[in-house]
Enzyme design. Sequence first.
Site, PDB file in Angstrom:
ATOM      1  N   SER A 146       1.659   3.013   0.040  1.00  0.00           N
ATOM      2  CA  SER A 146       0.588   2.489  -0.808  1.00  0.00           C
ATOM      3  C   SER A 146      -0.643   3.365  -0.662  1.00  0.00           C
ATOM      4  O   SER A 146      -0.885   3.939   0.413  1.00  0.00           O
ATOM      5  CB  SER A 146       0.229   1.057  -0.399  1.00  0.00           C
ATOM      6  OG  SER A 146      -0.889   0.581  -1.120  1.00  0.00           O
ATOM      7  N   TYR A 157      -2.607  -4.805   6.131  1.00  0.00           N
ATOM      8  CA  TYR A 157      -1.667  -4.170   5.204  1.00  0.00           C
ATOM      9  C   TYR A 157      -1.887  -2.667   5.167  1.00  0.00           C
ATOM     10  O   TYR A 157      -0.922  -1.882   5.186  1.00  0.00           O
ATOM     11  CB  TYR A 157      -1.851  -4.779   3.816  1.00  0.00           C
ATOM     12  CG  TYR A 157      -1.077  -4.109   2.713  1.00  0.00           C
ATOM     13  CD1 TYR A 157       0.304  -4.244   2.624  1.00  0.00           C
ATOM     14  CD2 TYR A 157      -1.729  -3.360   1.728  1.00  0.00           C
ATOM     15  CE1 TYR A 157       1.019  -3.638   1.598  1.00  0.00           C
ATOM     16  CE2 TYR A 157      -1.026  -2.764   0.703  1.00  0.00           C
ATOM     17  CZ  TYR A 157       0.343  -2.899   0.641  1.00  0.00           C
ATOM     18  OH  TYR A 157       1.050  -2.297  -0.369  1.00  0.00           O
TER      19      TYR A 157
END
Length: 262
Positions: A146, A157
Amino acid sequence: MSRRVFSKRFSGKVLVVTGAAQGIGKQVALRAVKEGGSVLFVDRADFIAEVAAEAKSDRAAAFSADLETYAGAEAAMRFAADRFGGVDILINNVGGAIRMRPFADFEPDQIDAEIRRSLSPTLYCCHAVLPHLFARGGGTIVNVSSNATRGIHRVPYSAAKGGVNAITQSLAMELGERNIRVVATAPGGTDAPPRRIPRNAAGDTPQEKSWMRDVVEQVKQSSFMKRYATIEEQVAPILFLASDEASYITGSIVPVAGGDLG
């Protein structure tokens, strides 16, 4: 309207696609079947067999596994090898932020949950697939990371995806001489159909919804193109990296985020 013509880049190849029940993973798996591959759709969702059936091919199979456990990862790779005779390509797509909130507002168990979801499955699957790639004399691992390694309200995250990047680069260096490529894409914000399984099963509070809106705005503004990607704009780079067209690319993390490098 012109009819899309798919190549047969994956004819004779066996692919394992994780997180294949919805979103990017589902479309990667379905397109890989159209491009000639034998594909194992892996997810813990109870409807994964229904998704694999959409491929309308005996080269598509489903396996339900919890990839947040090593046993689940190992079982999925073994099933793929038993079903299709081996494994050539692993696409690690499991992951996704559970909550959006400033780091100071995360509870310790919430931090742990983010790491389990977005780092552990990739780490476990990369390890579990290696005996099968060694048996083939080579292969490819594509990790879906990501660009949120830089972004607001998702620090755990972000840390998990930073770990995915580290796995990609270190494993590529370790396995290059064994004819195994390890690469990654780093998607930015992506428009996708409504999720059948929500990212946060507990539901979002009004405050969390507000923080999510902040994230969406930050993601769009960080992109040079000031918009989210389409699903196809994420699927194409993943399958390019998985294919032999990318045979001299390894250890690379390719940003797919409209110019935002993460």
